[in-house]
Design a protein around this motif. Structure first.
Motif, short mmCIF file in Angstrom:
data_model
loop_
_atom_site.label_atom_id
_atom_site.label_comp_id
_atom_site.label_asym_id
_atom_site.label_seq_id
_atom_site.Cartn_x
_atom_site.Cartn_y
_atom_site.Cartn_z
N ALA A 69 -7.23 36.38 20.24
CA ALA A 69 -8.20 36.22 21.33
C ALA A 69 -9.20 37.37 21.22
CB ALA A 69 -7.50 36.22 22.68
N ASN A 70 -10.15 37.23 20.31
CA ASN A 70 -11.11 38.32 20.11
C ASN A 70 -12.27 38.21 21.10
OD1 ASN A 70 -12.64 36.18 19.03
ND2 ASN A 70 -12.17 36.73 16.93
N ARG A 71 -13.04 39.27 21.21
CA ARG A 71 -14.17 39.28 22.14
C ARG A 71 -15.19 38.24 21.70
NH1 ARG A 71 -16.11 42.13 26.29
NH2 ARG A 71 -18.36 42.47 26.50
N GLY A 72 -15.55 37.35 22.60
CA GLY A 72 -16.47 36.27 22.27
C GLY A 72 -15.80 35.02 21.76
N GLY A 73 -14.51 35.13 21.40
CA GLY A 73 -13.76 33.96 20.96
C GLY A 73 -14.33 33.31 19.72
N VAL A 74 -14.55 34.09 18.67
CA VAL A 74 -15.22 33.56 17.48
C VAL A 74 -14.23 33.37 16.32
CG1 VAL A 74 -17.42 34.59 18.10
CG2 VAL A 74 -15.83 35.90 16.68
N ILE A 75 -14.55 32.39 15.47
CA ILE A 75 -13.79 32.17 14.24
C ILE A 75 -14.39 33.05 13.16
CG2 ILE A 75 -13.17 30.48 12.47
CD1 ILE A 75 -13.37 28.32 14.66
N SER A 76 -13.65 34.01 12.71
CA SER A 76 -14.14 34.96 11.72
C SER A 76 -14.29 34.30 10.35
CB SER A 76 -13.18 36.15 11.62
OG SER A 76 -13.46 36.95 10.51
N ASP A 77 -15.34 34.70 9.64
CA ASP A 77 -15.51 34.19 8.27
C ASP A 77 -14.34 34.61 7.38
OD1 ASP A 77 -17.90 32.95 8.86
OD2 ASP A 77 -19.14 34.66 8.25
N LYS A 78 -13.69 35.75 7.73
CA LYS A 78 -12.56 36.22 6.94
C LYS A 78 -11.37 35.25 7.02
CE LYS A 78 -13.68 41.11 7.71
NZ LYS A 78 -13.20 42.39 8.30
N TRP A 79 -11.33 34.43 8.08
CA TRP A 79 -10.21 33.52 8.26
C TRP A 79 -10.37 32.19 7.52
CZ3 TRP A 79 -10.10 33.53 14.36
CH2 TRP A 79 -9.90 34.84 14.82
N LYS A 80 -11.60 31.86 7.17
CA LYS A 80 -11.92 30.50 6.74
C LYS A 80 -11.10 30.03 5.53
CE LYS A 80 -15.05 28.71 9.49
NZ LYS A 80 -16.42 28.44 9.05
N ALA A 81 -10.93 30.89 4.55
CA ALA A 81 -10.20 30.46 3.35
C ALA A 81 -8.78 30.04 3.70
CB ALA A 81 -10.19 31.59 2.31
N VAL A 82 -8.13 30.80 4.60
CA VAL A 82 -6.76 30.47 5.00
C VAL A 82 -6.74 29.18 5.81
CG1 VAL A 82 -4.79 31.23 6.37
CG2 VAL A 82 -6.05 32.89 5.01
N LEU A 83 -7.69 29.02 6.72
CA LEU A 83 -7.71 27.82 7.56
C LEU A 83 -7.94 26.56 6.72
CD1 LEU A 83 -9.80 29.09 10.63
CD2 LEU A 83 -7.32 29.18 10.27
N ILE A 84 -8.86 26.65 5.77
CA ILE A 84 -9.14 25.48 4.92
C ILE A 84 -7.95 25.19 4.01
CG2 ILE A 84 -10.60 24.65 3.04
CD1 ILE A 84 -12.95 26.11 4.43
N GLU A 85 -7.32 26.22 3.49
CA GLU A 85 -6.14 26.00 2.66
C GLU A 85 -5.02 25.37 3.47
OE1 GLU A 85 -3.76 25.83 -0.68
OE2 GLU A 85 -5.92 26.21 -0.50
N ALA A 86 -4.87 25.78 4.71
CA ALA A 86 -3.85 25.18 5.57
C ALA A 86 -4.10 23.70 5.78
CB ALA A 86 -3.82 25.91 6.92
N ILE A 87 -5.35 23.34 6.00
CA ILE A 87 -5.69 21.93 6.16
C ILE A 87 -5.36 21.15 4.89
CG2 ILE A 87 -7.64 20.32 6.40
CD1 ILE A 87 -8.94 22.41 8.26
N LYS A 88 -5.71 21.71 3.75
CA LYS A 88 -5.43 21.03 2.47
C LYS A 88 -3.94 20.82 2.26
CE LYS A 88 -9.52 22.66 -0.04
NZ LYS A 88 -10.02 23.52 -1.17
N MET A 89 -3.12 21.72 2.81
CA MET A 89 -1.66 21.61 2.64
C MET A 89 -1.02 20.70 3.68
SD MET A 89 -0.71 25.53 1.57
CE MET A 89 1.05 25.15 1.45
N GLY A 90 -1.83 20.11 4.57
CA GLY A 90 -1.31 19.15 5.53
C GLY A 90 -1.01 19.68 6.92
N PHE A 91 -1.38 20.93 7.19
CA PHE A 91 -1.18 21.47 8.54
C PHE A 91 -2.29 20.99 9.47
CE2 PHE A 91 0.80 24.73 5.82
CZ PHE A 91 2.03 24.88 6.45
N ASP A 92 -1.97 20.78 10.73
CA ASP A 92 -2.98 20.69 11.78
C ASP A 92 -3.37 22.11 12.17
OD1 ASP A 92 -2.75 17.94 11.78
OD2 ASP A 92 -1.44 17.87 13.54
N LEU A 93 -4.54 22.25 12.81
CA LEU A 93 -4.98 23.55 13.33
C LEU A 93 -5.12 23.46 14.84
CD1 LEU A 93 -7.86 24.73 10.93
CD2 LEU A 93 -5.40 25.11 10.72
#
Length: 333
Positions: A69-93
């Motif tokens: 829960a960061n200030r402003g509630g933003v999705i960091s660019d640093k997270w994107k690679a992990v989030l996209i890889e999670a989707i590719k592996m079949g996880f929901d977000l």
């Protein structure tokens, strides 16, 4: 419905408070939290097994929950690679950020390609009414804080658990993303259009049995210039019969606002009570919730005893010492 179990994504959160969503899930619904995923430099640790995405998949995890829960509630660019890889592996977000998963084109494209579901729990799903101020049956307790992130949700959940343990009629009413992820329902109040916030709280806490208590999750602080509006909506829409003052004694300034000091508990009481009595003339302050996580046990007990004497109210750390005295105060009303 968000599929369980979860892998809690802590990203690069600098400390545990920045990962309060994950902390809340770990503390209040531990059965669904199988592990945590941290990026290099992460300063938060939920005490769960550190897992890679592959390990989480093998363990049966269904959803990667952004626990930050960061200030402003933003999705960091640093997270994107992990989030996209999670989707590719079949996880929901799942996320409770103001920056919505469904507004990120790369996440949307990946989710469509790999048949993943994106859950934004900070999206209102009801056309809430404007508040009408009519008195409702049943009783309501609201946790209000000297600052943000001082334990308002923990106070409400702990009091609800204590009441249900006594066989009393009680419901915890979430108003933020963490409570919604823990319980599966509620109102994401800070994402509701301002004119409808108080009405959303009325909707969340409808007529009930005369001896039933709703424990309304507090948000923000009347003294926090960034988030005071949502607190006032809770006070007027909730029409609380009882309020519990919540405080973190080691804070030196308002969270995220280094130029603003914290109010005293007396200032909070004397500001909140007249505002509450606009909507409910019988409103009372019944106790103090002290977040003593940063203190040793002896120091915590000493501070709680001193606060009880000074304020003339029962005081406790709900997570550390329980809420029996606060619930006793409600029963005495």
């Amino acid at each position: 419905m968000i599929q369980t179990p979860y892998l809690l994504f802590l990203g690069d959160a600098p400390d545990a408070l920045a990962a309060k969503v994950a902390q809340g899930i770990r503390d209040w619904n531990p059965d669904v939290a199988l592990g945590q995923l941290r990026l290099p430099g992460c300063g938060a640790d939920m005490g769960l097994p550190d897992m890679t995405l592959a390990e989480a998949k093998a363990a049966g995890v269904k959803t990667l929950v952004i626990g930050v829960a960061n200030r402003g509630g933003v999705i960091s660019d640093k997270w994107k690679a992990v989030l996209i890889e999670a989707i590719k592996m079949g996880f929901d977000l799942a996320a409770g950020l103001h920056n919505l998963l469904r507004n990120e084109n790369d996440l949307i494209a990946a989710a469509r390609m790999y048949n993943s579901t994106l859950h934004d729990v900070r999206i209102p799903t009801v056309a809430y009414p404007i508040a009408n101020g009519k008195k409702r049956t049943g009783k309501r307790c609201l946790a209000i804080g000297t600052d943000c992130s001082v334990g308002k949700m923990y106070t409400g959940m702990a009091m609800d658990a204590e009441m249900r343990g006594r066989g009393m009629k009680s419901t915890f009413r979430p108003t933020g993303q963490t409570g919604i992820l823990i319980t599966g329902g509620g109102v994401p109040l800070d994402a509701v259009i301002a004119d409808f916030m108080a009405g959303a709280v009325e909707y969340l806490t409808p007529d009930n049995d005369p001896d039933h208590w709703d424990h309304i999750e507090g948000q923000g602080s009347l003294f926090h210039v960034s988030y005071s509006g949502v607190t006032l909506a809770l006070i007027h829409g909730g029409q609380p019969d009882a309020m519990v003052l919540c405080h973190e004694p080691t804070r030196t300034h308002m969270r995220g606002l280094p130029d603003y000091g914290l109010p005293s508990l007396e200032q909070l009481r004397d500001t909140a009570l007249p505002l509450a009595r606009i909507a409910n003339p019988a409103a009372q302050v019944v106790g103090v919730s002290m977040n003593t996580k940063a203190l040793g046990e002896d120091e915590a007990r000493r501070l709680i005893a001193e606060t009880e004497t000074r304020m003339g109210l029962p005081c406790t750390d709900p997570y550390r010492f329980g809420t029996a005295n606060l619930v006793d105060a409600l029963q005495a009303l």
